[in-house]
Each structure stands twice: as structure tokens, then as C-alpha cells.
Design a protein around this motif. Structure first.
Motif, PDB file in Angstrom:
ATOM      1  N   PRO A  83      43.964  -3.654  63.299  1.00  0.00           N
ATOM      2  CA  PRO A  83      44.649  -4.273  62.166  1.00  0.00           C
ATOM      3  C   PRO A  83      46.154  -4.300  62.402  1.00  0.00           C
ATOM      4  O   PRO A  83      46.750  -3.312  62.825  1.00  0.00           O
ATOM      5  N   VAL A  84      46.763  -5.455  62.160  1.00  0.00           N
ATOM      6  CA  VAL A  84      48.207  -5.618  62.320  1.00  0.00           C
ATOM      7  C   VAL A  84      48.787  -6.005  60.965  1.00  0.00           C
ATOM      8  O   VAL A  84      48.496  -7.089  60.458  1.00  0.00           O
ATOM      9  N   PRO A  85      49.598  -5.127  60.361  1.00  0.00           N
ATOM     10  CA  PRO A  85      50.167  -5.468  59.059  1.00  0.00           C
ATOM     11  C   PRO A  85      51.244  -6.542  59.181  1.00  0.00           C
ATOM     12  O   PRO A  85      51.916  -6.666  60.203  1.00  0.00           O
ATOM     13  N   ASP A  86      51.372  -7.329  58.124  1.00  0.00           N
ATOM     14  CA  ASP A  86      52.399  -8.374  58.079  1.00  0.00           C
ATOM     15  C   ASP A  86      53.728  -7.718  57.710  1.00  0.00           C
ATOM     16  O   ASP A  86      53.806  -6.969  56.735  1.00  0.00           O
ATOM     17  N   PRO A  87      54.808  -7.964  58.481  1.00  0.00           N
ATOM     18  CA  PRO A  87      56.091  -7.320  58.168  1.00  0.00           C
ATOM     19  C   PRO A  87      56.675  -7.766  56.822  1.00  0.00           C
ATOM     20  O   PRO A  87      57.485  -7.061  56.235  1.00  0.00           O
TER      21      PRO A  87
ATOM     22  N   THR B 208      46.829  -9.410  59.890  1.00  0.00           N
ATOM     23  CA  THR B 208      45.811 -10.014  60.739  1.00  0.00           C
ATOM     24  C   THR B 208      45.044  -8.917  61.455  1.00  0.00           C
ATOM     25  O   THR B 208      45.473  -7.764  61.496  1.00  0.00           O
ATOM     26  N   VAL B 209      43.909  -9.281  62.000  1.00  0.00           N
ATOM     27  CA  VAL B 209      43.087  -8.341  62.754  1.00  0.00           C
ATOM     28  C   VAL B 209      42.876  -8.918  64.144  1.00  0.00           C
ATOM     29  O   VAL B 209      42.392 -10.038  64.302  1.00  0.00           O
TER      30      VAL B 209
END
Length: 119
Positions: free
Chosen positions: A35-39, A45-46
Motif C-alpha cells: 500500500p502506498v499512501p497519497d501524499p 494506491t496498491v
């Protein structure tokens, strides 16, 4: 729990090796999701990576694994149960007849007359 350094191929993690927990059999999971958090605080996004054997492996028992990036995020279903079927196919993979192609239960396929006794 035991972990191994697994190389990642493609995508944002290309060229990195990360420690991944392995199962009791010594294999890493088939799918690795990051999982990549939106800054900006929106929905993140994953990143989806799928386990593949490293090319050029020598022995079956000493298979080395790597994770390959899937940009579309789709993972193919690898387990194919005998009772699972695709649309329009039976268990053996043969085409299934449509309901309109079959004769009704009271009719015979050869003639248009009923099967009752004649008087």
C-alpha cells in the motif's frame, strides 16, 4: 517467523531486495501487495507484485523466487478446481447447450408427435 530477502522486478521497487516472511514450507506468499499512501491525503494506491521463479533455476527443490510487478493490479487465479467452470462450459470444458436447443421433457427429439399411446 523466518524471512528471506526476495528481489523485486519492475515497478517502483525494481532492483530492491526486501525481507519477506515465508510460510512453513519456506515459500514466500504468491501475491505481495504494497500500500502506498497519497501524499495529499487522498486515497492511496496498491502496488501488486506476483511471485515467479528466478530464471535459470537448477533444481526443483532449490527454487529461488522473485516478485514481478503487475501494473494493472490483476492477479490470475492459479487454483483450478475440477468443479469450477467457466461461463458456457461444463466440468470437462465442453460447450454447454443453450436452453432453446434442447427438446422439452415431453417431446422426443425425432418427431413432433407426442409419446402417448394411440387409440
Amino acid at each position: 517467523m523466518k524471512s528471506e530477502d526476495i528481489p523485486f522486478v519492475g515497478g517502483p521497487l525494481d532492483g530492491r531486495s526486501l525481507p519477506v516472511l515465508v510460510t512453513a514450507t519456506g515459500n514466500p506468499p504468491k501475491v505481495y501487495k504494497v500500500p502506498v499512501p497519497d501524499p495529499d491525503g487522498g486515497t492511496g494506491t496498491v502496488l501488486v507484485y506476483v511471485r515467479e521463479p528466478v530464471p535459470g533455476g537448477k533444481a526443483v527443490q532449490l527454487v529461488k523466487w522473485q516478485y514481478a510487478y503487475r501494473p494493472d493490479g490483476k492477479v490470475e487465479r492459479s487454483v483450478k478446481w475440477p468443479w469450477s467452470k467457466k461461463d458456457g462450459q461444463d466440468r470437462k470444458g465442453e460447450e454447454v447447450e443453450e436452453a432453446g436447443d434442447r427438446p422439452e421433457s415431453g417431446e422426443s427429439a425425432g418427431s413432433g408427435e407426442g409419446t402417448g399411446a394411440s387409440a
